[in-house]
Every structure is written in structure tokens, then in C-alpha cells.
Design a protein around this motif. Structure first.
Motif, PDB file in Angstrom:
ATOM      1  N   VAL A 166      40.149  -9.697 -30.039  1.00  0.00           N
ATOM      2  CA  VAL A 166      39.956  -8.428 -30.743  1.00  0.00           C
ATOM      3  C   VAL A 166      40.048  -8.697 -32.243  1.00  0.00           C
ATOM      4  O   VAL A 166      41.135  -8.794 -32.806  1.00  0.00           O
ATOM      5  CB  VAL A 166      41.009  -7.384 -30.314  1.00  0.00           C
ATOM      6  CG1 VAL A 166      40.775  -6.065 -31.036  1.00  0.00           C
ATOM      7  CG2 VAL A 166      40.965  -7.189 -28.800  1.00  0.00           C
ATOM      8  N   TYR A 171      35.455  -5.215 -33.837  1.00  0.00           N
ATOM      9  CA  TYR A 171      36.134  -4.782 -32.610  1.00  0.00           C
ATOM     10  C   TYR A 171      37.386  -3.985 -32.961  1.00  0.00           C
ATOM     11  O   TYR A 171      37.671  -2.929 -32.369  1.00  0.00           O
ATOM     12  CB  TYR A 171      36.485  -6.026 -31.802  1.00  0.00           C
ATOM     13  CG  TYR A 171      36.785  -5.817 -30.331  1.00  0.00           C
ATOM     14  CD1 TYR A 171      36.760  -4.555 -29.738  1.00  0.00           C
ATOM     15  CD2 TYR A 171      37.095  -6.912 -29.528  1.00  0.00           C
ATOM     16  CE1 TYR A 171      37.040  -4.406 -28.388  1.00  0.00           C
ATOM     17  CE2 TYR A 171      37.376  -6.765 -28.178  1.00  0.00           C
ATOM     18  CZ  TYR A 171      37.358  -5.515 -27.611  1.00  0.00           C
ATOM     19  OH  TYR A 171      37.641  -5.351 -26.277  1.00  0.00           O
ATOM     20  N   LYS A 172      38.143  -4.454 -33.961  1.00  0.00           N
ATOM     21  CA  LYS A 172      39.335  -3.736 -34.395  1.00  0.00           C
ATOM     22  C   LYS A 172      38.979  -2.399 -35.033  1.00  0.00           C
ATOM     23  O   LYS A 172      39.745  -1.437 -34.947  1.00  0.00           O
ATOM     24  CB  LYS A 172      40.136  -4.591 -35.383  1.00  0.00           C
ATOM     25  CG  LYS A 172      40.960  -5.695 -34.734  1.00  0.00           C
ATOM     26  CD  LYS A 172      41.850  -6.379 -35.743  1.00  0.00           C
ATOM     27  CE  LYS A 172      42.727  -7.424 -35.067  1.00  0.00           C
ATOM     28  NZ  LYS A 172      43.599  -8.134 -36.040  1.00  0.00           N
ATOM     29  N   TRP A 212      46.810  -2.041 -26.067  1.00  0.00           N
ATOM     30  CA  TRP A 212      45.935  -1.318 -26.986  1.00  0.00           C
ATOM     31  C   TRP A 212      46.001   0.191 -26.762  1.00  0.00           C
ATOM     32  O   TRP A 212      45.901   0.970 -27.713  1.00  0.00           O
ATOM     33  CB  TRP A 212      44.497  -1.830 -26.859  1.00  0.00           C
ATOM     34  CG  TRP A 212      44.317  -3.152 -27.522  1.00  0.00           C
ATOM     35  CD1 TRP A 212      44.155  -4.370 -26.932  1.00  0.00           C
ATOM     36  CD2 TRP A 212      44.337  -3.393 -28.932  1.00  0.00           C
ATOM     37  NE1 TRP A 212      44.065  -5.358 -27.876  1.00  0.00           N
ATOM     38  CE2 TRP A 212      44.164  -4.786 -29.121  1.00  0.00           C
ATOM     39  CE3 TRP A 212      44.462  -2.587 -30.056  1.00  0.00           C
ATOM     40  CZ2 TRP A 212      44.121  -5.380 -30.374  1.00  0.00           C
ATOM     41  CZ3 TRP A 212      44.426  -3.164 -31.309  1.00  0.00           C
ATOM     42  CH2 TRP A 212      44.262  -4.550 -31.467  1.00  0.00           C
ATOM     43  N   THR A 256      32.195  -8.441 -30.936  1.00  0.00           N
ATOM     44  CA  THR A 256      32.963  -9.680 -30.780  1.00  0.00           C
ATOM     45  C   THR A 256      32.242 -10.930 -31.262  1.00  0.00           C
ATOM     46  O   THR A 256      32.846 -12.009 -31.319  1.00  0.00           O
ATOM     47  CB  THR A 256      33.335  -9.892 -29.305  1.00  0.00           C
ATOM     48  OG1 THR A 256      32.133 -10.138 -28.557  1.00  0.00           O
ATOM     49  CG2 THR A 256      34.041  -8.675 -28.730  1.00  0.00           C
TER      50      THR A 256
END
Length: 465
Positions: free
Chosen positions: A39, A43-44, A170, A245
Motif C-alpha cells: 500500500v 493506493y494510500k 486498514w 499499485t
């Protein structure tokens, strides 16, 4: 002519094995969506947008707990009237959960997520301009509808977008940051509400800032690859994973295992089919008892403390300090959510809430109330968010959002009914009686969960379903 054979090798990424074609530079790897991928970067950003949405959603969700005593004084209404407002709010939440779950299975997670932000942000502004109790109740109900649409959709969205090894982390981590809104709104109310009898209106108007999340989501939020694959859009799903990613993945194998889409009624029937009936019963029992109990803690504590004899300033100060338990509890959930197959931490948190509720109901004095209340609310929020992950994990993609919406809606419907009885319990059994009731409700389903609930932590969604 000789035919060149492509060689393959096994590559291990974050404990998940994938097959990689080693010949071509632009070759794809066979992978189970995000499992094993790191991640980072874009993606974050996805989780950041969810966190931002959580923040303003929870501002709108928690503000009424602080505003209720001021509203009672400004408009001359009673605890029974507050109970009716909460009843309408949670009934609308029930409808939001059902609607959000069904719609997102048909139009996608992204569109439902964005529409939810738009609805509750505008409804919050409308709360601030409400001229009377009837209009306020209606606009508050619309707020609840939008809030729970987003909550149901986001639970499923995170479950589908996060790697299997860190899914619970998450889910809880985004919540722990977003739920800083709870103490923030407490501090804000402590400063703003004493300014004038109608200063509570400004708190609702600030909810309109949540529209920033809507516009950010329009640009950066991606559709769930699992939902895209379920719609037959495999290439688009692979593109989403690559954009987030930088990994080129081949989803052909997982796509071949996707079951066809089903109608809403078929999902409802499927919940009680031989394959899913046991887990459906366990989850329904758990949410219909623990969720109403949790919302008594989070929505009524400020009002009950004010009725116990604390001044408005002391009530707001105590309630604000208690709210720091909200992000603390969500963060603690991120540390334990993936342990014990998910259901062990759920049971442990339920028992912790029960014990602390009984103690809280008997305490006198500002400091003991704040200290015990902080840990009680922290355990309550940890329980809620581990449960949210657990619900979404128990069903396959084709039924996940609809089934999640149904379960959460059942919890909110039970909550709405309980809102009407909290003033009655308080009148007959006083402060301690309300918190003894909470303890009983959260303890009852624990044995059923431990005996018959599935272990879902650290397992892929496909394996679970």
C-alpha cells in the motif's frame, strides 16, 4: 520453426505467492486482486479520501449528542422529543443501509460512496437552517440516511480494496483517523454553543465542508476491482490495480471463479440458504444487540449526564474528553482486529464494554466519569469497527454489499426502537439502569459468536465465501 517457451517463476510478495512470467517486460502476474501488494503512493490516497469522508460523516453523526441539551433549552423540548428525533434518525439510517447496500451492488461502490457524501453534507446545512422541530427532524433523518449509505458502502469498499493480510488494520486505521471528528466536534461545541442560545446552528452549517471530499473523490476515487470483475470488466479492474499499485496483474483466474450477479431478492433468500444461514443468524443476533447498546453510549451519554445534575459547561467538557476514546478505540482495533480470526477480539471487546458500562453507571465525580467513560467508549468503538470488517467478510462479492446493508440496517432498526425506551428506562431506573441495560445487551450474543461464528481474519475473501 522452434517455438520459444515462456518460463515462469514464483514470486513471494508480503506472504502471498503469485506466478510471474519472466520473459516479457510488460508481462502480468497472476494475483488475487490486492493480496500481497504494498500500500503505497496512489493506493494510500484512496484510503486518505475514505478517511476524509469518515471525518465529516462523523462530525454530522456525533454533533447532535452535544447539541441536544442546547436544543432542549433553546426550543423548550423534552427528552421524549430528543428520543423521537433519534428514532427518525436511526429509521432513516436503516433505509440508508438497505438502499446503499443494494444500489452499490448495481451501480458500483464509487458512485454510491460519492452520492452519500453529497447527501449528508447538504442535509447537515439544512439542519442549520431548520425553523422548527418538524423540519429539523426531517433534515436530521436525511442526514442519517446519507451517513449510513456511506458507512455501509465504505465497509465493503475497504474490505474489497485492502490486502487480505491487513484488511482489518486498514478498516480500523482509516476509522481511527477519521473519527478524530468525535473529540473535535466536542471541542468545537464547547466553544461555540455557549455563545448564544441558537449557536448550535453554526455546528450544522460546518458540515457542508464535507463536500470537499465529494469533489476529491470525483477525481481520485477508483471503483472496486472486485465489483468490476463481477460485472465482466476484467481489463478495467486490472487497470485500476495497476494505477494504484504500479503492478500489472492478471485477474483471469479469479474472474473465472466469479459467480453470476443475483437479484436483491435472491441475495435475501441466499442469506438464509444452508450455506450461509448459520453465519447470518450469528451476525444478525450480534448486531441487533450490540449496535443498539453502542449507540446508547454514543448518542445519549451527554444528555444523560446533563440530566444527572452536571452543568452545561461541565457536561460539554466531560463529553468532549470522553470522545477522545473514539479515535483511540478505532486505533486499538487496528492493532487487534486481524488476530484471533476476528471473532475473538469481538468477544473480548463486548465483555469489556459490559464491565465498564456497569462501573460507569455507578460512578460519581467528574474525573472518575471521564476516565471510565473514555475506556468504555474506546472499547465500544473497537467492537463496532471489528464487527464492521467481520460482516463484510462473511459473504461473496455478488452479495457482499447488499448483505452488509441488510445486517447493518437490522442493527440500526433495533437502535431506532431502543431510542424511544431510553427516556423510560432512565425515568424508572435512573442513570445506572441505562448502563446496566447496555451491559446485558452486549453480553448476550458473545457465546453464540464464539461457538458458531466463522474465523475470517487473515483469510482471503474468496476463501471465506
Amino acid at each position: 520453426m522452434a517455438v520459444k517457451r515462456q518460463s515462469t517463476m514464483a514470486v513471494k510478495l508480503d506472504n502471498s505467492w503469485i506466478e510471474q512470467n519472466s520473459d516479457a517486460k510488460n508481462s502480468k502476474t497472476k494475483n488475487n486482486y490486492f493480496d500481497g501488494l504494498k500500500v503505497t503512493g496512489p493506493y494510500k490516497m484512496l484510503f486518505f479520501i475514505i478517511t476524509f469522508a469518515y471525518f465529516f460523516e462523523q462530525m454530522d453523526n456525533w454533533n447532535f449528542a452535544f447539541i441536544a441539551p442546547s436544543l432542549m433549552a433553546d426550543w423548550g423540548i423534552t427528552m421524549a422529543d430528543i428520543g423521537k428525533i433519534n428514532f427518525a434518525y436511526f429509521v432513516a439510517m436503516t433505509l440508508g443501509g438497505l438502499t446503499g447496500g443494494v444500489i452499490s451492488d448495481f451501480i458500483g461502490r464509487r458512485k454510491t460512496f460519492l452520492a452519500s457524501i453529497f447527501i449528508f453534507s447538504l442535509a447537515s446545512v439544512a439542519n442549520g437552517f431548520a425553523p422548527n422541530l418538524l423540519i429539523f427532524t426531517i433534515t436530521r433523518a436525511i442526514t442519517g440516511f446519507g451517513i449510513f449509505c456511506l458507512m455501509v458502502c465504505s465497509q465493503v469498499y475497504i474490505a474489497e480494496m485492502a490486502p487480505s493480510a491487513t484488511r482489518g488494520k486498514w478498516q480500523s486505521l482509516t476509522a481511527s483517523i477519521g473519527f478524530i471528528a468525535a473529540p473535535f466536534i466536542g471541542i468545537l461545541c464547547s466553544v461555540v454553543i455557549p455563545m448564544s442560545p441558537s449557536a448550535w446552528r453554526h455546528i450544522f452549517l460546518l458540515g457542508g465542508i464535507g463536500l470537499i471530499g465529494f469533489f476529491a473523490g470525483l477525481k481520485y476515487l477508483k471503483e472496486s476491482p472486485r465489483w468490476l470483475v463481477a460485472q465482466g470488466k476484467v481489463d478495467e479492474a486490472e487497470q485500476v490495480i495497476e494505477e494504484l499499485t504500479k503492478a500489472k496483474v492478471d485477474l483471469s483466474e479469479v474472474a473465472s471463479k466469479v459467480e453470476p450477479k443475483v437479484k436483491t431478492m435472491e441475495v435475501i433468500v441466499g442469506l438464509f440458504s444452508p450455506k450461509y444461514s448459520k453465519r447470518t443468524f450469528v451476525i444478525l443476533l450480534f448486531v441487533m444487540l450490540t449496535v443498539p447498546a453502542s449507540f446508547v453510549i454514543t448518542t445519549w451519554t451527554t444528555t444523560l449526564l446533563s440530566q444527572r445534575g452536571l452543568s452545561v459547561d461541565a457536561t460539554l467538557t466531560a463529553s468532549t474528553l470522553l470522545m477522545f476514546g473514539v479515535p483511540a478505540g478505532c486505533y486499538f482495533a487496528s492493532l487487534i482486529a486481524d488476530k484471533g480470526g476476528r471473532k475473538i477480539p469481538m468477544a473480548a471487546m463486548a465483555i469489556t464494554v459490559a464491565v465498564l458500562s456497569v462501573i460507569f453507571g455507578k460512578l460519581e465525580g467528574f474525573v472518575p466519569i471521564v476516565v471510565c467513560g473514555f475506556f468504555m467508549i474506546g472499547a465500544c468503538m473497537a467492537l463496532n469497527f471489528i464487527t464492521y470488517s467481520y460482516i463484510a467478510e462473511n459473504y461473496p462479492t455478488r452479495m457482499r454489499n447488499t448483505s452488509t446493508g441488510i445486517h447493518n440496517a437490522a442493527g440500526r432498526l433495533a437502535t431506532s426502537v431502543l431510542q424511544l425506551y431510553v427516556p423510560i428506562v432512565f425515568a424508572h431506573y435512573q442513570f445506572s439502569g441505562v448502563y446496566n441495560l447496555i451491559a446485558i445487551m452486549v453480553c448476550l450474543p458473545v457465546a453464540v459468536l464464539l461457538l458458531w461464528g466463522m474465523k475470517t481474519g487473515r483469510r482471503s475473501l474468496e476463501e471465506i465465501s
